[in-house]
Design an enzyme around this catalytic site. Structure first.
Site, short mmCIF file in Angstrom:
data_model
loop_
_atom_site.label_atom_id
_atom_site.label_comp_id
_atom_site.label_asym_id
_atom_site.label_seq_id
_atom_site.Cartn_x
_atom_site.Cartn_y
_atom_site.Cartn_z
CD GLU A 199 42.78 78.21 8.04
OE1 GLU A 199 42.06 78.60 7.10
OE2 GLU A 199 42.88 77.02 8.37
CE LYS A 331 43.05 70.32 7.23
NZ LYS A 331 41.82 70.44 8.07
C1 PEP Z 1 40.26 73.11 7.90
O1 PEP Z 1 39.25 72.81 8.52
O2 PEP Z 1 40.33 72.84 6.69
C2 PEP Z 1 41.41 73.74 8.56
C3 PEP Z 1 42.54 74.03 7.91
O3 PEP Z 1 41.27 74.03 9.86
P1 PEP Z 1 41.89 73.21 11.08
O4 PEP Z 1 43.36 73.16 10.88
O5 PEP Z 1 41.47 74.03 12.26
O6 PEP Z 1 41.27 71.85 11.02
MG MG Z 2 38.31 71.91 6.61
#
Ligand code: PEP
Ligand code: MG
Length: 412
Positions: A199, A331
């Site tokens: 990231e 998400k």
């Molecule tokens: C997270 O865990 O908040 C993250 C953004 O990672 P991933 O997309 O790998 O779940």
């Molecule tokens: Mg996370």
């Protein structure tokens, strides 16, 4: 009323170079909504699966076979688009079509609607008198599932410029801290290679404690006081360490183990010492009561559930009943469709759970989540600091600052 006149897809690649699916939805033969789905590396047990049988091609085949189910729908009628998807896949975790397809179809439909209406996506997603900018929350140092051996077990150390008055200032402050941290790291470890995790956070070979210490030092070197101009956050991503057989958190890289009680102590010490404004998944994804203990102890810190809640309305209700969190990650692809995610956001907002709309570690260069963060009244937008696919989301926020309807920064 607009109508969906075509829906097509293709296989593309995400920021990790892995295959993913992109969907084009056209309204009235003219107005294109185009969305490329992201995917995670530290994935919650209960989130929507990304692709059917792990195969993006399978998702694409299903889209092609079922394209006619979307034709002539009003693209702004998210519920109807969602119901068409559900007529193909009624499973809880989108195991038939994959969450990536549900993500791409629903967001692309809304984008084509916003194009047809001649308005920005955030406005099509939610009709408000005025909107606010979420504070960008960015990864400055990474480890765990997002970086290699020797890096911290903790997945992410994050920066948030809560003292900033404008979105540009908040973004520039995050850039400055990320850059200063590089200087601190190279002065402390002359063999630091400038390596970065998935990231865009620096990925040095360091212990958790040293990583936190140097992140705080970078802020102080710039004249900032923690908890004032800037604050630190941590995504512990504790499910990565959790070993169910042992009933302990195993920190392979740090060389220690925590019992569930010790883990609460471990997270509490970090929250206190670094005055964290944000602590995500400080305990594993099924430890609702342990999260509640942390939430009671630190009411001023956003105690956020990511793997714990997986953008799932039912699980959110459980977390609300258990008083596990005062904040939750949103998400869209964890939920599956945008319709699911907006229902989740409503439940969170109705119950005073602060939302943090988030990227995934494997991202596209799209910037729809910047609009989704604004439309869902998110307090923060977790999208990283650097890397083209991360900066794309931040640049979109700056473009949107030219819009009169967005009146300043969120109140946390
Ligand atoms: C997270 O865990 O908040 C993250 C953004 O990672 P991933 O997309 O790998 O779940
Ligand atoms: Mg996370």
């Amino acid at each position: 009323m607009s109508k969906i006149t075509s829906i097509t897809g293709r296989i593309l690649y995400n920021s990790r170079g892995n295959k993913t699916i992109e969907v084009d939805v056209k309204a009235d033969k003219n107005f294109l909504g185009r969305v490329c789905a992201p995917s995670g590396a530290s994935v919650g047990k209960h989130e929507a699966v990304s692709f059917p049988n792990g195969k993006p091609e399978e998702g694409l085949r299903i889209l092609k076979e079922n394209a006619n189910k979307f034709l002539n729908l009003d693209p702004s009628d998210l519920k109807s688009v969602h119901e068409s998807l559900r007529s193909i896949d009624p499973t809880e975790n989108y195991s038939i079509i994959g969450g990536a397809l549900a993500f791409a179809v629903t967001i692309a439909a809304m984008e084509s609607a916003s194009m047809a209406l001649g308005e920005p996506l955030f406005k099509t997603l939610s009709k408000e008198e005025e909107y606010r900018f979420p504070f960008p929350l960015g990864n400055i140092l990474g480890g765990g599932s997002h970086a290699g051996p020797g890096t911290p077990d903790i997945q992410e150390i994050l920066i948030c410029a809560l003292g900033s008055k404008t979105i540009r200032e908040a973004i520039e402050t995050n850039f400055a801290v990320h850059q200063e941290l590089r200087s601190v790291l190279e002065k402390t470890y002359p063999d630091f290679t400038y390596g970065r995790g998935d990231e865009g956070g620096w990925a040095p070979k360091l212990t958790n404690e040293k990583a936190l210490e140097l992140s705080a030092k970078a802020c102080e070197n710039l004249g900032f006081s923690l908890g004032d101009e800037v604050s630190l956050g941590v995504d512990f991503a504790s499910s990565t360490q959790w070993n169910e057989q042992k009933n302990r958190y195993v920190y392979d890289r740090g060389g220690f183990e925590n019992s569930p009680e010790e883990q609460i102590e471990f997270a509490s010490n970090i929250i206190k010492k670094y005055k964290l404004i944000y602590a995500e998944d400080a305990v594993h994804e099924e430890a609702f009561e342990d999260m509640a203990e942390l939430s009671a102890k630190f009411p001023k810190t956003l105690i956020a559930g990511d793997d714990l809640i997986v953008t799932n309305k039912k699980i959110l209700k459980k977390a609300i009943n258990a008083k596990s969190c005062n904040a939750a990650i949103l998400k869209v692809n964890q939920a599956g469709s945008l319709f699911d995610a907006l229902e989740f956001a409503k439940e969170a907002n109705d119950n005073n759970i602060k939302l943090i709309t988030s990227h995934r570690s494997g991202e596209s260069t799209d910037s729809h989540i910047s609009h989704i963060g604004i439309a869902t009244k998110s307090k923060m937008l977790k999208v990283g600091v650097v890397g083209g696919e991360r900066v794309a989301k931040l640049n979109e926020l700056i473009r949107l600052s030219e819009h009169d309807l967005i009146r300043g920064m969120a109140e946390i």
